[in-house]
Structures are given as structure tokens and as C-alpha cells.
Scaffold this motif. Structure first.
Motif, mmCIF file in Angstrom:
data_model
loop_
_atom_site.group_PDB
_atom_site.id
_atom_site.type_symbol
_atom_site.label_atom_id
_atom_site.label_comp_id
_atom_site.label_asym_id
_atom_site.label_seq_id
_atom_site.Cartn_x
_atom_site.Cartn_y
_atom_site.Cartn_z
ATOM 1 N N PRO A 176 15.907 -1.193 -7.756
ATOM 2 C CA PRO A 176 16.994 -0.526 -8.119
ATOM 3 C C PRO A 176 17.293 -0.232 -6.273
ATOM 4 O O PRO A 176 15.772 -0.120 -5.696
ATOM 5 N N ASP A 177 18.224 -0.431 -5.863
ATOM 6 C CA ASP A 177 18.417 -0.009 -4.761
ATOM 7 C C ASP A 177 17.941 1.310 -4.203
ATOM 8 O O ASP A 177 17.587 1.289 -2.971
ATOM 9 N N ALA A 178 17.680 2.588 -4.554
ATOM 10 C CA ALA A 178 17.782 3.751 -4.462
ATOM 11 C C ALA A 178 15.599 3.706 -3.725
ATOM 12 O O ALA A 178 15.355 3.908 -3.346
ATOM 13 N N ALA A 179 15.521 2.338 -4.695
ATOM 14 C CA ALA A 179 13.479 2.278 -4.550
ATOM 15 C C ALA A 179 13.429 1.152 -3.359
ATOM 16 O O ALA A 179 12.236 0.955 -3.071
ATOM 17 N N ILE A 180 14.199 0.400 -2.904
ATOM 18 C CA ILE A 180 13.966 -0.115 -1.685
ATOM 19 C C ILE A 180 12.980 0.041 -0.624
ATOM 20 O O ILE A 180 11.937 -1.157 0.042
ATOM 21 N N ALA A 181 13.580 1.030 -0.079
ATOM 22 C CA ALA A 181 13.111 1.409 1.320
ATOM 23 C C ALA A 181 11.104 1.901 1.046
ATOM 24 O O ALA A 181 10.528 1.810 1.330
ATOM 25 N N SER A 182 10.841 3.096 -0.805
ATOM 26 C CA SER A 182 9.775 3.522 -0.897
ATOM 27 C C SER A 182 8.730 1.953 -0.870
ATOM 28 O O SER A 182 7.626 2.225 -1.117
ATOM 29 N N VAL A 183 9.262 0.824 -1.850
ATOM 30 C CA VAL A 183 8.551 -0.321 -2.074
ATOM 31 C C VAL A 183 8.682 -0.404 -0.937
ATOM 32 O O VAL A 183 7.382 -1.128 -0.277
ATOM 33 N N VAL A 228 18.238 -2.289 7.027
ATOM 34 C CA VAL A 228 17.250 -1.237 7.708
ATOM 35 C C VAL A 228 16.058 -0.682 6.856
ATOM 36 O O VAL A 228 14.577 -0.072 6.988
ATOM 37 N N ALA A 229 16.754 -0.382 5.956
ATOM 38 C CA ALA A 229 15.319 -0.266 4.327
ATOM 39 C C ALA A 229 13.706 -0.982 4.242
ATOM 40 O O ALA A 229 13.185 -0.061 3.644
ATOM 41 N N LEU A 230 14.046 -1.843 5.009
ATOM 42 C CA LEU A 230 12.665 -2.557 4.882
ATOM 43 C C LEU A 230 11.830 -2.382 5.700
ATOM 44 O O LEU A 230 11.105 -3.578 5.853
ATOM 45 N N ALA A 231 12.489 -1.200 6.665
ATOM 46 C CA ALA A 231 10.713 -1.149 7.321
ATOM 47 C C ALA A 231 9.677 -0.365 7.042
ATOM 48 O O ALA A 231 9.719 -0.281 5.514
ATOM 49 N N PRO A 232 8.756 -0.918 7.201
ATOM 50 C CA PRO A 232 8.291 -0.873 9.218
ATOM 51 C C PRO A 232 8.534 -2.730 8.991
ATOM 52 O O PRO A 232 8.121 -3.176 10.541
ATOM 53 N N HIS A 233 8.939 -3.562 8.082
ATOM 54 C CA HIS A 233 8.629 -5.267 8.130
ATOM 55 C C HIS A 233 9.783 -6.056 9.359
ATOM 56 O O HIS A 233 10.678 -5.007 9.219
ATOM 57 N N ALA A 234 9.568 -6.592 10.325
ATOM 58 C CA ALA A 234 10.818 -7.045 11.025
ATOM 59 C C ALA A 234 10.911 -7.940 10.572
ATOM 60 O O ALA A 234 12.098 -8.994 10.983
ATOM 61 N N ARG A 235 10.005 -8.934 9.627
ATOM 62 C CA ARG A 235 10.406 -10.660 9.270
ATOM 63 C C ARG A 235 11.365 -9.580 7.895
ATOM 64 O O ARG A 235 10.282 -9.876 6.905
ATOM 65 N N ARG A 236 12.465 -10.059 8.010
ATOM 66 C CA ARG A 236 13.175 -9.815 7.280
ATOM 67 C C ARG A 236 14.237 -10.294 7.140
ATOM 68 O O ARG A 236 14.556 -10.366 8.041
ATOM 69 N N PHE A 237 15.567 -10.179 5.889
ATOM 70 C CA PHE A 237 16.967 -10.417 5.311
ATOM 71 C C PHE A 237 17.072 -10.320 4.038
ATOM 72 O O PHE A 237 16.058 -9.543 3.680
#
Length: 223
Positions: free
Chosen positions: A45-52, A72-81
Motif C-alpha cells: 500500500p502507498d502508505a507503507a512504501i516509505a517505511s518498507v 522520494v518515498a524510496l529513500a535512502p535508495h538512489a537506484r530507484r524508479f
């Protein structure tokens, strides 16, 4: 990143999208949830993306499948899409429900864009690029097209049922409207105000809570 039969993808979240994606990748020979991953795909779920994402080790590519959530919700990962399938999913069907659908790919680098397009291709999705700062308006359009269609169908079912007509008779009409390229017909297209007023009178009498709903849609539909 190029997905091959040797690629390994870890899918976190086995809801409607995650289950369909896992089935399709398995069909294409991509190793899912086996060993060290080349890509971690968040189907949560969208609300869980950042914490996961924050709890995962940095290294492999990481992506989410949300339409509205910024990268930005995928921080701290730089290799993201992200790859958002522009489709509605159900648990009663498998990977076939992906067929023919488009997908919005959002990335911050050329490598991320290639990775996103590669994943879309393996899933059988028709990719297009979407800027990160345009996600909200894009997703609003997707919600109007899918979610509000459900709302309209529910209202239409109530109206025809109130007349004693079979609600299932609406489905060929709705499907043909799509097949006809959304060509507008009916009293509003004809400028037939008398019929529209008759609709309103009947709704006011039998389904008064739908009067405002009908008025708003009629105004928006007026050419």
C-alpha cells in the motif's frame, strides 16, 4: 539493468498487483524471490512504501508500483524508479489481466528509465514516461476513469432497478460506449432539455439523494 532469465526480482507484497506481476515474471523466466535480488519491487500500500523502503539494504534497484507516490518515498535508495500499471486488478484473475495495459515509468536517471522500461517490457506493459511532479494529476485522471466508473454504474443500477429493469442490461451499453470511442449520444448531446428535466423529476421522486449527482454530471457532460 536488463532483465534476463538470470535476473532475480524480489517482490514485497502479494496483493492484487504483486500476485499478477509475480505470475507474469515467472512466465517470462525471471527468478522471483530466489536468492540475492537485482531488483526489489514494492507492491505494498502507498502508505507503507516509505517505511518498507527505509528498512531495506541499499544496493539493488528498488521500485514501487504506485501511481501517486513520489520517488522520494524510496529513500535512502538512489537506484530507484517506479512502474505504475494503468490497469485495475482483481484476485480472481492471473497475469492475463496485464495484457494490453499501459504503464507509467518514472525515473530520475537514464539508467533508472532503462530499468523501468525493461521491467515494463517483461511484464507485457506498454510503457510511457511520467514526470515525478505530474504524478498526482495523472493519478487523478486514472481514478476518474476507473473508480468513478464504478460510482456511475452503482447509480445507474439503482435507477434502472427502481424501474423494474434488469441492471445487467446496462453492461453492453457501457461496453459499447467505450468501443465507440466515447462518442456522446443521448438527450444532453441532442440538447433535449425536456427529457433531462423529466429525468430530474423522476430522480427527485424516486431517488432524491441522486439529484445533485445527476445535475453535476449533466453539467460536466454538456458539450
Amino acid at each position: 539493468m536488463e532483465l534476463t532469465e538470470r535476473s532475480r526480482v524480489k517482490i514485497i507484497g502479494r496483493g492484487r498487483v504483486g500476485t499478477a506481476f509475480a505470475a507474469r515474471l515467472d512466465e517470462r523466466g525471471v527468478l522471483v524471490n530466489q536468492g540475492d535480488a537485482d531488483l526489489v519491487l514494492l507492491c505494498v500500500p502507498d502508505a507503507a512504501i516509505a517505511s518498507v523502503a527505509a528498512g531495506l539494504p541499499v544496493g539493488p534497484w528498488i521500485a514501487h508500483v504506485s501511481g501517486a507516490t513520489p520517488l522520494v518515498a524510496l529513500a535512502p535508495h538512489a537506484r530507484r524508479f517506479s512502474v505504475h500499471p494503468l490497469q485495475t486488478f482483481t484476485r480472481t484473475r492471473g497475469a492475463d489481466q496485464i495484457d494490453g495495459a499501459w504503464a507509467a515509468v518514472t525515473a530520475e536517471t537514464a539508467a533508472g528509465r532503462r530499468a523501468g522500461w525493461a521491467l515494463a517490457a517483461w511484464l507485457g506493459l506498454r510503457a510511457f514516461d511520467l514526470a515525478d511532479d505530474r504524478r498526482a494529476i495523472y493519478h487523478a485522471g486514472a481514478s476518474i476513469a476507473s473508480n468513478f466508473l464504478v460510482t456511475i454504474h452503482r447509480a445507474a443500477v439503482r435507477a434502472v432497478a427502481a424501474a423494474g429493469a434488469p441492471p445487467e442490461a446496462l453492461l453492453p451499453l457501457m461496453r459499447r460506449t467505450i468501443d465507440n470511442g466515447f462518442d456522446l449520444t443521448g438527450p444532453i448531446a441532442r440538447g433535449d432539455r425536456a427529457t433531462v428535466e423529466a429525468h430530474l423529476a423522476a430522480i427527485r421522486r424516486d431517488l432524491p439523494d441522486l439529484e445533485a449527482f445527476y445535475r453535476v454530471l449533466a453539467e460536466a457532460t454538456h458539450p
